[in-house]
Scaffold this active site. Structure first.
Site, mmCIF file in Angstrom:
data_model
loop_
_atom_site.group_PDB
_atom_site.id
_atom_site.type_symbol
_atom_site.label_atom_id
_atom_site.label_comp_id
_atom_site.label_asym_id
_atom_site.label_seq_id
_atom_site.Cartn_x
_atom_site.Cartn_y
_atom_site.Cartn_z
ATOM 1 C CG HIS A 135 -16.194 -1.071 -4.935
ATOM 2 N ND1 HIS A 135 -17.131 -1.202 -3.934
ATOM 3 C CD2 HIS A 135 -15.059 -0.650 -4.319
ATOM 4 C CE1 HIS A 135 -16.590 -0.867 -2.774
ATOM 5 N NE2 HIS A 135 -15.342 -0.529 -2.988
ATOM 6 N N GLY A 176 4.020 0.638 -2.136
ATOM 7 C CA GLY A 176 3.769 0.472 -3.556
ATOM 8 C C GLY A 176 2.302 0.696 -3.863
ATOM 9 C CG PHE A 223 -3.899 -1.182 -6.851
ATOM 10 C CD1 PHE A 223 -4.246 -0.106 -7.635
ATOM 11 C CD2 PHE A 223 -4.494 -1.319 -5.612
ATOM 12 C CE1 PHE A 223 -5.160 0.832 -7.207
ATOM 13 C CE2 PHE A 223 -5.423 -0.382 -5.179
ATOM 14 C CZ PHE A 223 -5.761 0.695 -5.975
ATOM 15 C CG ASP A 267 -2.262 0.714 0.919
ATOM 16 O OD1 ASP A 267 -2.241 1.719 0.174
ATOM 17 O OD2 ASP A 267 -3.303 0.273 1.413
#
Length: 380
Positions: free
Chosen positions: A264, A244, A246, A218
């Site tokens: 979402h 980091g 995604f 994260d």
């Protein structure tokens, strides 16, 4: 385009019984935001925690929470009409106590709704008020209201980030048992929680499965709270924290890659990029565990025990108000995103409340894509 204009129609049409009931029901729906605001006020005043020690009069509550003695009783009676409080007449006094529904607003309650109520009352509701503009323009209102996107706003406000993380944690409490039953986490496996926030999920997994090891990925702001939680649970030695996001290359070698309530928040293109980065990090035997709300293909269908069929619709409106491209997707739509990223769903488990757990693997015959760095987006 201008707003709808109401003009006189002459003689007043008198509804029959069914029409009148529907007209009253519609008015309750129209004023529903006041119900949310009343619950938010109850949360911000800390009423549930005070009432957790026993019934109180309105005067006693006003003294304890610092509220106006004339207006607080009116809020309390409204909350009683919503079945959140119970009003009892005893010895000439009106005593208020928590109903089982009201108990969910206690800070120490299992699956507490208090952090969600605080988050909505302080930050989310102003974006809801511009829903018409959102639908017309196709742009979320949150950035216009606050001058920055939702996660940047969280990053600049430590208190708000804490409320958000706590909201995620209490939501996890409603899902963890179902998740452990849906996915095989037994054995000496490694789990990478991508966008894992303050490590609530990894803490739950590692505590329940002593043979697991974890990696949390994260943004830098999320790592100190994660370290504190893991240390408090004495799990530091079994979990690595990695800064980091995604949209960049992810650590390779984990047996399970977990994305919980991530997709979402994003549009389809971004979701495919996130999934491709997971796919690139996965070995042939690794699995992706995707945890997200699965919207019902039939909007009138119930989402599951513990919620109503309206839940999916409410959450979709929530997403469009806050996030550019964010949405709740059906199982079929989610499978399509997985396919674009070279992943195949092995099984789908629906949990109470409409959450779905999808376990996926790399599609047979599909080469692993190389990780590609993306824009300045963070894990959330």
């Amino acid at each position: 385009m201008t707003s709808q204009t109401i003009r006189p129609t002459g003689r007043v049409a008198v509804p029959d019984g069914a029409q009148a009931r529907n007209a009253w029901r519609m008015r309750e729906l129209i004023y529903g935001q006041l119900r949310s605001r009343a619950i938010g006020a109850m949360a911000e005043l800390g009423l549930a925690d005070v009432l957790g020690h026993g019934a109180r009069t309105a005067d006693q509550l006003a003294s304890q929470v610092g509220a106006d003695r004339a207006l607080l009783p009116r809020l309390l009676r409204a909350l009683a009409s919503f079945e959140i409080l119970h009003l009892e007449h005893r010895d000439g006094q009106q005593l208020f106590s928590l109903t089982p529904l009201g108990e969910t607003l206690r800070s120490d309650g299992p699956g507490s709704a208090l952090p969600t109520a605080l988050l909505v009352a302080s930050t989310v509701a102003p974006a809801w008020e511009r829903l018409t503009q959102v639908v017309r323009t196709g742009r979320p209102a949150f950035t216009e209201v606050f001058g920055q996107d939702f996660f940047s706003h969280l990053g600049d406000d430590t208190r708000l980030r804490g409320i958000f993380d706590r909201s995620q944690e209490t939501g996890l409490a409603l899902e963890l048992e179902g998740l452990l039953g849906a996915v095989d986490f037994t054995g000496p496996l490694s789990v990478a929680d991508i966008g894992g926030g303050d490590a609530a999920l990894l803490t739950g997994l590692l505590a329940d499965r002593p043979e697991l090891r974890g990696t949390l990925v994260d943004l830098a702001a999320a790592l100190p709270p994660a370290a504190l939680r893991l240390a408090g649970a004495r799990l530091t030695e079994r979990c690595e924290l990695r800064e980091g996001n995604f949209f960049e290359a992810l650590p390779a070698g984990a047996d399970r890659y977990v994305l919980r309530h991530i997709l979402h928040d994003w549009d389809d293109e971004s979701c495919v990029a996130i999934l491709r980065n997971c796919r690139a990090a996965m070995s042939p035997d690794a699995r992706l565990v995707l945890i997200d709300h699965l919207a019902a293909a039939d909007p009138g269908a119930a989402a599951g025990e513990g919620s109503t069929g309206q839940w999916g619709g409410l959450m979709d409106l929530y997403m469009m108000s806050l996030f550019d491209g964010g949405r709740e997707r059906t199982e079929e739509e989610t499978r399509a995103l997985l396919g674009e990223a070279g992943l195949t769903a092995l099984r789908v488990t629906r949990l109470p409340g409409g959450t779905g757990v999808i376990e996926a693997r790399g599609a047979l015959g599909e080469p692993r894509p190389s990780g590609e760095e993306g824009g300045p987006h963070g894990a959330s």
